[in-house]
Design a protein around this motif. Structure first.
Motif, PDB file in Angstrom:
ATOM      1  N   LYS A   1      -5.840   2.348   9.593  1.00 27.80           N
ATOM      2  CA  LYS A   1      -6.101   1.949   8.119  1.00 27.80           C
ATOM      3  C   LYS A   1      -6.378   3.285   7.451  1.00 27.80           C
ATOM      4  O   LYS A   1      -6.189   3.483   6.015  1.00 27.80           O
ATOM      5  N   ASN A   2      -6.897   4.309   8.062  1.00 26.50           N
ATOM      6  CA  ASN A   2      -7.399   5.535   7.587  1.00 26.50           C
ATOM      7  C   ASN A   2      -5.999   6.439   6.994  1.00 26.50           C
ATOM      8  O   ASN A   2      -6.276   7.181   6.178  1.00 26.50           O
ATOM      9  N   LEU A   3      -4.862   5.724   7.472  1.00 26.79           N
ATOM     10  CA  LEU A   3      -3.764   6.671   7.233  1.00 26.79           C
ATOM     11  C   LEU A   3      -2.860   6.079   5.744  1.00 26.79           C
ATOM     12  O   LEU A   3      -2.045   6.485   5.289  1.00 26.79           O
ATOM     13  N   ILE A   4      -3.462   4.791   5.329  1.00 21.46           N
ATOM     14  CA  ILE A   4      -3.099   4.285   3.992  1.00 21.46           C
ATOM     15  C   ILE A   4      -3.830   4.417   2.901  1.00 21.46           C
ATOM     16  O   ILE A   4      -5.211   4.408   2.999  1.00 21.46           O
ATOM     17  N   SER A   5      -3.306   4.104   1.823  1.00 19.45           N
ATOM     18  CA  SER A   5      -4.216   4.154   0.530  1.00 19.45           C
ATOM     19  C   SER A   5      -3.540   2.779  -0.177  1.00 19.45           C
ATOM     20  O   SER A   5      -2.600   2.242  -0.032  1.00 19.45           O
TER      21      SER A   5
ATOM     22  N   ASN B   1       0.357  13.241   4.411  1.00 17.70           N
ATOM     23  CA  ASN B   1       1.634  13.896   4.695  1.00 17.70           C
ATOM     24  C   ASN B   1       2.043  13.737   5.925  1.00 17.70           C
ATOM     25  O   ASN B   1       3.396  13.725   6.256  1.00 17.70           O
ATOM     26  N   GLU B   2       1.427  13.355   7.031  1.00 13.97           N
ATOM     27  CA  GLU B   2       1.867  12.798   8.327  1.00 13.97           C
ATOM     28  C   GLU B   2       1.082  11.421   8.847  1.00 13.97           C
ATOM     29  O   GLU B   2      -0.097  11.542   8.821  1.00 13.97           O
ATOM     30  N   ALA B   3       1.912  10.348   9.199  1.00 15.13           N
ATOM     31  CA  ALA B   3       1.280   9.217   9.701  1.00 15.13           C
ATOM     32  C   ALA B   3       1.811   9.011  10.814  1.00 15.13           C
ATOM     33  O   ALA B   3       3.467   8.647  10.703  1.00 15.13           O
ATOM     34  N   ASN B   4       1.421   8.652  11.704  1.00 12.81           N
ATOM     35  CA  ASN B   4       2.003   7.915  12.987  1.00 12.81           C
ATOM     36  C   ASN B   4       2.133   6.422  12.870  1.00 12.81           C
ATOM     37  O   ASN B   4       1.005   5.738  12.644  1.00 12.81           O
ATOM     38  N   MET B   5       3.184   5.966  13.279  1.00 12.15           N
ATOM     39  CA  MET B   5       3.290   4.453  13.601  1.00 12.15           C
ATOM     40  C   MET B   5       3.463   4.231  14.933  1.00 12.15           C
ATOM     41  O   MET B   5       4.245   4.955  15.853  1.00 12.15           O
ATOM     42  N   ARG B   6       2.727   3.154  15.613  1.00  3.63           N
ATOM     43  CA  ARG B   6       2.396   2.899  17.034  1.00  3.63           C
ATOM     44  C   ARG B   6       3.143   1.480  17.260  1.00  3.63           C
ATOM     45  O   ARG B   6       3.314   0.816  16.516  1.00  3.63           O
TER      46      ARG B   6
ATOM     47  N   ILE C   1      -9.146  -2.088  13.047  1.00  5.03           N
ATOM     48  CA  ILE C   1      -8.881  -1.032  12.026  1.00  5.03           C
ATOM     49  C   ILE C   1      -7.486  -0.744  11.976  1.00  5.03           C
ATOM     50  O   ILE C   1      -6.881   0.381  11.204  1.00  5.03           O
ATOM     51  N   TRP C   2      -6.610  -1.544  12.509  1.00  5.49           N
ATOM     52  CA  TRP C   2      -4.957  -1.304  12.612  1.00  5.49           C
ATOM     53  C   TRP C   2      -4.256  -2.240  11.574  1.00  5.49           C
ATOM     54  O   TRP C   2      -4.828  -3.413  11.408  1.00  5.49           O
ATOM     55  N   ARG C   3      -3.325  -1.830  11.073  1.00  8.18           N
ATOM     56  CA  ARG C   3      -2.530  -2.432  10.127  1.00  8.18           C
ATOM     57  C   ARG C   3      -1.039  -2.514  10.423  1.00  8.18           C
ATOM     58  O   ARG C   3      -0.482  -1.504  10.832  1.00  8.18           O
TER      59      ARG C   3
ATOM     60  N   VAL D   1       0.917  -1.246   0.067  1.00  7.44           N
ATOM     61  CA  VAL D   1       0.125   0.111   0.022  1.00  7.44           C
ATOM     62  C   VAL D   1       0.830   1.182   0.197  1.00  7.44           C
ATOM     63  O   VAL D   1       2.132   1.119  -0.012  1.00  7.44           O
ATOM     64  N   SER D   2       0.411   2.467   0.230  1.00  8.64           N
ATOM     65  CA  SER D   2       1.141   3.436   0.306  1.00  8.64           C
ATOM     66  C   SER D   2       0.635   4.401   1.368  1.00  8.64           C
ATOM     67  O   SER D   2      -0.557   4.307   1.827  1.00  8.64           O
ATOM     68  N   LEU D   3       1.318   5.536   1.833  1.00 10.66           N
ATOM     69  CA  LEU D   3       0.741   6.325   2.820  1.00 10.66           C
ATOM     70  C   LEU D   3      -0.196   7.253   2.007  1.00 10.66           C
ATOM     71  O   LEU D   3       0.602   7.737   0.985  1.00 10.66           O
TER      72      LEU D   3
END
Length: 164
Positions: free
Chosen positions: A90-94, A41-46, A74-76, A36-38
């Motif tokens: 999942k809302n942070l990825i495309s 412009n800003e995505a948190n990895m936890r 909802i987490w990947r 997938v891709s981000l």
């Protein structure tokens, strides 16, 4: 008691089938693993699948390819081009497909042929949209430029994967 044992036996194969499916297909119904891709412009990895887990990295690169290796609600669980791994909403990825140029400056060609005319060069770390991938070649597009590159010089596409 016999009825309860019979009911448990009938349920066992269904659970076994679901476990086998989850090994290759995520809860979303999409394949695991997949690229997938981000999508921001800003995505948190936890460190875990939830907002209660600490942020381990903040990505500031829209379109960066990521590999989804597991799903939980909802987490990947994703892996980045450098091997970093963590959880993202999942809302942070495309589903848009991008590729990351690896290791060295790479030449892109007018056709999927090393003897064709070179059209541009890409530095390591360049992220480009994948237009298509067939056999050993992928066509990329970035900033209005298009060209073909050997698949082995990219991160973000599997060795035998076809994209069109």
């Amino acid at each position: 008691m016999r009825r309860m044992i019979a009911a448990l036996l009938l349920l066992a194969p269904v659970g076994a089938h679901a476990q086998m499916r989850d090994a290759t297909e995520g809860l979303s119904g999409l394949p695991i693993p997949r690229f997938v891709s981000l999508g921001t412009n800003e995505a948190n990895m936890r460190s875990g699948p939830g907002e209660q887990y600490p942020i381990t990295w903040v990505y500031k690169r829209d379109g960066l390819p990521m590999e989804v290796v597991r799903e939980w609600g909802i987490w990947r669980l994703v892996r980045d081009p450098h091997g970093g791994q963590g959880w993202m909403n999942k809302n942070l990825i495309s589903g848009d497909r991008t590729a990351y140029v690896t290791s060295a400056v790479r030449t892109l060609y007018a056709r999927a042929d090393i003897a064709s005319r070179p059209v541009w060069r890409a530095e390591p770390g360049v992220v480009a949209k994948i237009v298509l991938c067939e056999e050993a070649w992928c066509q990329l597009r970035i900033a209005g430029k298009s060209g073909y590159i050997l698949r082995k010089h990219l991160w973000g596409v599997y060795a035998k994967e076809s994209i069109d």
